[in-house]
Design an enzyme around this catalytic site. Structure first.
Site, PDB file in Angstrom:
ATOM      1  CG  ASP A 113       5.839 -43.099  23.893  1.00 45.16           C
ATOM      2  OD1 ASP A 113       5.780 -44.017  24.669  1.00 45.16           O
ATOM      3  OD2 ASP A 113       5.051 -42.964  22.703  1.00 45.16           O
ATOM      4  CG  HIS A 150       5.887 -46.754  27.060  1.00 44.22           C
ATOM      5  ND1 HIS A 150       5.560 -46.964  25.675  1.00 44.22           N
ATOM      6  CD2 HIS A 150       6.187 -47.886  27.701  1.00 44.22           C
ATOM      7  CE1 HIS A 150       5.584 -48.223  25.591  1.00 44.22           C
ATOM      8  NE2 HIS A 150       6.067 -48.884  26.625  1.00 44.22           N
ATOM      9  CD  GLU A 180       1.619 -42.385  20.254  1.00 49.01           C
ATOM     10  OE1 GLU A 180       2.722 -41.997  21.081  1.00 49.01           O
ATOM     11  OE2 GLU A 180       1.335 -43.500  20.144  1.00 49.01           O
ATOM     12  CG  HIS A 190       2.378 -47.550  18.495  1.00 43.30           C
ATOM     13  ND1 HIS A 190       3.499 -47.393  18.901  1.00 43.30           N
ATOM     14  CD2 HIS A 190       1.468 -46.934  19.415  1.00 43.30           C
ATOM     15  CE1 HIS A 190       3.566 -47.107  20.061  1.00 43.30           C
ATOM     16  NE2 HIS A 190       2.664 -46.564  20.375  1.00 43.30           N
ATOM     17  CG  HIS A 208       6.083 -44.012  18.829  1.00 39.10           C
ATOM     18  ND1 HIS A 208       5.063 -44.353  18.006  1.00 39.10           N
ATOM     19  CD2 HIS A 208       5.985 -44.039  20.037  1.00 39.10           C
ATOM     20  CE1 HIS A 208       4.188 -44.004  18.943  1.00 39.10           C
ATOM     21  NE2 HIS A 208       4.655 -43.797  20.192  1.00 39.10           N
ATOM     22  CD  GLU A 256       6.509 -47.143  22.204  1.00 40.54           C
ATOM     23  OE1 GLU A 256       6.610 -45.930  22.752  1.00 40.54           O
ATOM     24  OE2 GLU A 256       5.590 -47.787  22.456  1.00 40.54           O
TER      25      GLU A 256
HETATM   26 ZN   LIG Z   1       4.901 -45.678  23.906  1.00 38.61          ZN
END
Ligand SMILES: [Zn+2]
Length: 302
Positions: free
Chosen positions: A36, A88, A163, A144, A132, A38
């Site tokens: 990902d 992402h 996640e 998020h 993240h 972030e």
């Molecule tokens: Zn992401």
């Protein structure tokens, strides 16, 4: 007649030898990486992870460098194949030219298993790079869960999931343990809470709020990722896949009630806990995950 039998026997033996050789190749150490953005070294703002901005070029370059550090660690630990899934946004962030020459890239979206596309039971271990913290986490860069504009929280069997947890359960479905997570200190803490103390975490930054962080120097961050992957793969025999118990109860909290309405109206076997929270149960985790994604996709943005 006899000669034909001999020839057939010889061909049979040859094919058994080839099958055994192929099996041995399959028994090599295959490593799966979901990356990902972030939680990548240097990233503190959404401009750095959104295509079309001036800063995005830096973000995607840093993403490739963090993942290449993980690939180096995997190869040093004896990996025979490394698959990297760009996970992402558009999932076209890593420039294939920037990726480690020994790694295989999965690029683009949508994909049936999204951030975990390409995983199966032939992999020995899974690494989550640049992850993240879940929505609503304090002092966490760009916190998020799947969608900032739609999801307020996700619970599976009562556990509020970042996640990393949702995706570790997909790896677990195929019997593959998540052995390392990299990102900010907040996601590292949540990795320990969900996956247990054996998972290796690599913190590359410590957040002050949602949009600022103290960064580990970039070269040092990548050295830590490489060393972390070597350490994690070194203790692979005692790492366990993350498995939740079936039936899986999913709970999806939205930001506003209009977002819950569409899923409740259109999908069978989905109930409402309250105006902006839906719930459903799945026997198979992957089926549940697909319903979850459908419910998120159906929701209008806030
Ligand atoms: Zn992401």
């Amino acid at each position: 007649m006899k000669r034909t039998h001999l020839a057939l026997g010889f061909i049979l033996m040859l094919s058994i030898c080839f099958a055994l050789a192929a099996d041995q190749q399959k028994a090599g150490l295959k490593i799966y990486i979901s990356v990902d953005m972030e939680g990548i070294s240097g990233i503190v703002h959404s401009d750095q992870v959104s295509s079309g901005t001036a800063e995005y070029a830096d973000g995607r370059k840093w993403m490739a460098q963090d993942v290449n550090a993980a690939v180096e660690g995997a190869l040093a630990a004896g990996a025979t194949e490394v698959v990297v899934n760009d996970s992402h946004g558009s999932m076209r962030n890593i420039d294939p030219d920037d990726l480690h020459p020994r790694a295989i890239l999965i690029s683009g979206s949508p994909k049936p298993l999204s951030m975990m596309q390409g995983i199966d039971s032939s992999f020995a271990a899974c690494l989550l790079i640049g992850y993240h913290a879940k929505a609503g986490t304090e002092n966490a860069i760009l916190d998020h869960t799947i969608s900032s504009s739609v999801v307020r929280h996700i619970r599976v069997n009562g556990i509020e999931m970042p996640e990393l947890g949702l995706n570790a359960a997909i790896a677990g479905y195929y019997g593959v343990p998540v052995v390392l997570v990299s990102g900010d200190t907040a996601v590292c803490r949540q990795a320990g809470e969900i996956l247990g103390k054996d998972v290796v975490t690599v913190a590359v930054k410590e957040a002050y709020g949602r949009l600022a962080a103290k960064l580990v120097p970039m070269d040092e961050a990548r050295r830590l990722i490489t060393a972390g992957v070597k350490e994690a793969l070194g203790k692979l025999p005692r790492m366990k896949p993350y498995k939740l118990a079936s039936p899986y109860n999913f709970e999806l909290g939205y930001h506003v009630s209009a977002q819950a309405d569409m899923g409740a109206m259109l999908l069978p076997n989905v109930g409402k806990l309250d105006a902006r929270t839906l719930t459903f149960t799945a026997i198979d985790y992957i089926e549940g995950f697909r319903t979850l994604r459908a419910l998120i996709s159906l929701a209008p943005a806030r």
